[in-house]
Structures are given as C-alpha cells and as structure tokens.
Design an enzyme around this catalytic site. Structure first.
Site, short mmCIF file in Angstrom:
data_model
loop_
_atom_site.label_atom_id
_atom_site.label_comp_id
_atom_site.label_asym_id
_atom_site.label_seq_id
_atom_site.Cartn_x
_atom_site.Cartn_y
_atom_site.Cartn_z
N HIS A 174 -6.80 -3.59 -4.30
CA HIS A 174 -5.83 -2.54 -3.99
C HIS A 174 -4.46 -3.18 -3.89
O HIS A 174 -4.25 -4.10 -3.11
CB HIS A 174 -6.18 -1.83 -2.68
CG HIS A 174 -5.22 -0.73 -2.34
ND1 HIS A 174 -5.38 0.57 -2.78
CD2 HIS A 174 -4.06 -0.75 -1.61
CE1 HIS A 174 -4.37 1.30 -2.34
NE2 HIS A 174 -3.56 0.53 -1.63
N CYS A 175 -3.53 -2.68 -4.68
CA CYS A 175 -2.17 -3.24 -4.71
C CYS A 175 -1.25 -2.35 -3.90
O CYS A 175 -1.02 -1.18 -4.26
CB CYS A 175 -1.68 -3.37 -6.15
SG CYS A 175 0.00 -4.05 -6.28
N PRO A 176 -0.67 -2.84 -2.81
CA PRO A 176 0.24 -2.00 -2.01
C PRO A 176 1.55 -1.71 -2.72
O PRO A 176 2.22 -0.73 -2.40
CB PRO A 176 0.47 -2.84 -0.74
CG PRO A 176 0.22 -4.25 -1.16
CD PRO A 176 -0.84 -4.18 -2.21
N ASN A 191 -1.88 1.88 -5.25
CA ASN A 191 -3.02 2.30 -6.04
C ASN A 191 -3.95 1.11 -6.23
O ASN A 191 -3.57 -0.04 -5.95
CB ASN A 191 -2.57 2.82 -7.41
CG ASN A 191 -3.62 3.68 -8.07
OD1 ASN A 191 -4.70 3.89 -7.53
ND2 ASN A 191 -3.30 4.19 -9.25
#
Length: 344
Positions: free
Chosen positions: A60-62, A66
């Site tokens: 999960h990429c902040p 997403n």
C-alpha cells in the site's frame, strides 16, 4: 502526471470472491478473509488501509493513497523510473543556473564559455538572482537530488522483484518458507511457482504494449514443478506454524496508549520503534496478548478479545513495547479453543 493518475485510478479492483468459482474443492487450499467474507484468490492479500483484498498485492503506497497490485504495477514502476529522470533533469538546470550566475560562464559539462553579463545587468531582469533566489534554488536542488536517490532506489527494488515475477509480500513469504523448512528440518524444497525461469518472460508478465497486465488476476502461469496453489498452501502452513508459536501468552503489566514513539517507556523503546506502517495497539494492565514475533524492545501480536468480539470478526493486532508485558508462566492448553478462533 499521467502515470501518477493511472497508478491512482487503476488497481482499485479487489480480489473477486472465489465462492463463485467452478471448482469448489480449490477452497481448501485458499485463505479465508473474514473482513471480505470470501476466499482470497492466489497472490491476493487484504489491505487494512483500503479495507479490501487486492489482486497480486505488492504494498500500500501512501503517496498515491492506493495499493500497488495487479492492475497498476506497471504504471507504478514506470512512475518510479520517470520521476527520478525528471528530478535529475531539474537538478542539472539548477546547477547550470547557479554556475552561470556565480561565474558568468555557461558550462556544457566538457567545456565552458565565458559570457558578458554587463548588457543584461543594465536593465532590471525579470527574475533577479538575489541571495534569496540563490537559497531557494539551492533548496530545490537538494529536493531534486534527494527525490532522485530515494525514488530511484524504490525503482530498483521494484524492478528486482518484477524480474523474478514476485511482489514484495511474496519475497517475504519465500524467506519465511525457507526459515520454516530449516527450523523444522522437513526436507521439503520450496520452489517459487510464478518464476518463469527467464527474466524476459517475468518482465512481460507485468509490462505489455497495451498497458493492460496479462491474466485475470486469479490464475497465473506457473513453474512446471508447481501448481496454482503452491504458494497458498505454503501460506497456510506458515499460518498454522504461527498459531503454534502464538500459544505463548503475555500479560500486560503496564498501560500503553498506542503511541508510535512512547517517551515514557525508555529511550531504547523510543529510538528502536519498528519502522513499519503496521499499527500499535493500546494496552491496559491485565490484557492478554498472543505474541507472534518481536524485537529486543518491541513485540507484535494479537490481543485476546471477548467471545462477542470474536463472533463479529473483530481483531486487534499490532506492535507494543516489550517492557509493558510479562510472559504468562501457566499452561496455555486451556487457550487452544480461543486461538483456534483466530482468523487465518
């Protein structure tokens, strides 16, 4: 910007529930997600931030808010490549601008040319290169170089796993598989099923001319020595091993408010906090925790909840300071029924 937008908008499709699959016998080899109320397809994982299961989840990429998964892995990796290139171009412009203003010369890398700035200085320039402007340019140069290094490292990490047809999560699963086999001396040989033996074939599984990834996100081409559920079976073995190790109970002897870097729990606890997005769980004196892993100063585990909370599917797990708990020195056989209710 286009790649960033495609990275954010794509990949939001969750993993489909496998109850609708024709072969219901496959479910015995799959993990069940209590939150999504369905069996997770191979290579799918549940994201706590997005609150859904994601096909071929990498992380999960902040920054894009997403998950990086099956639908947007290629866009995300392309963005990681082009962002450092753009920042490198900006850094070159900043360096040449400062060099020209300081030495009144234009540098081409291999040579420099003296220029006459007197005619320019007779008029008020549109953008005066003053001390504040120089400081701002220097600051922007530092940001450009820092972004180039940081994002460039992420690109090489992503490219490394792509050339092996893995994700970051699957690399971690493979490491744990080797540790499990070595610890129990089972004599097994774990072969990562999705490595297609050549880097070019692995690369084409993610990058295509159309931009659409290959496959439906459920069934994948596998190594001839493996099958579709080789990885999920290994995950189930690791889950079972985790349940065995989590029979060791700890009881909270100090209150903990769930802070990431608690000042009241000692300097070592403050400075050695785990560098991870995994949550911290607050503790009250007397709480019981089933610990599964940890470091010298921190531990990770599940808080034992009431039967009512377990029935509705609640689960509280995360990191907590080791000094806040003590190992229970009684027989934990009575807790087998409680631990068996834990979500796989």
């Amino acid at each position: 910007m286009l790649l960033l937008a495609r990275t954010h908008n794509n990949g939001t499709q969750g993993a489909p529930l496998t109850e609708d699959r024709e072969n219901q016998q496959d479910t015995q080899y799959l993990q069940f997600c209590r939150v999504c109320q369905g069996y997770k397809s191979p290579r799918s994982h549940h994201c706590r931030k997005c609150n859904r299961c994601v096909m071929k989840m990498d992380h999960h990429c902040p920054w894009i808010n997403n998950c990086c998964g099956h639908q947007n892995h290629a866009y995300f990796t392309s963005f990681l490549l082009l962002a450092p290139l753009g920042c490198s171009h900006a850094a070159i412009i900043f360096i040449m601008t400062m060099y020209t203003q300081l030495y009144e010369r234009i540098s081409f890398g291999w040579s420099s040319v003296k220029i006459d700035m007197s005619a320019v200085r007779q008029f008020q320039p549109l953008m005066p290169f003053s001390v504040p402007a120089f400081a701002a340019t220097l600051f922007a140069l530092g940001l450009a170089l820092g972004t180039t290094i940081a994002v460039g490292m992420l690109f090489f990490i992503q490219l490394k796993v792509i050339l092996r047809n893995k994700t970051s999560i699957e690399s971690w699963i493979e490491e744990k598989a080797k540790e499990r086999i070595q610890h129990y001396q089972t004599g097994e040989e774990f072969i990562f099923p999705y490595d297609l033996s050549t880097r070019w074939l692995n690369f084409k599984q993610v990058f295509t001319w159309s931009g659409t990834p290959k496959g439906d996100g459920i069934e994948w081409p596998v190594n001839p020595k493996c099958h579709q559920h080789t990885l999920t079976i290994e995950q189930l073995k690791q889950k079972a091993d985790k349940r065995v190790r989590s029979q060791v109970q700890y009881q909270a002897v100090e209150d903990y408010n769930g802070a990431c870097c608690p000042l009241t729990k000692g300097l070592q606890t403050f400075f050695r906090t785990p560098c991870t997005e995994e949550p911290r769980i607050p503790l009250r004196k007397g709480d019981t925790i089933l610990a599964t892993r940890g470091t010298k100063w921190w531990m990770y585990g599940d808080k034992v909840l009431s039967d009512e909370q377990m029935r509705v599917g609640d689960r509280v797990r995360g990191w907590f300071p080791r000094r806040c708990v003590e190992k229970c020195h009684y027989d934990t056989a009575t807790s087998d029924s409680t631990s068996d209710k834990k979500v796989n």
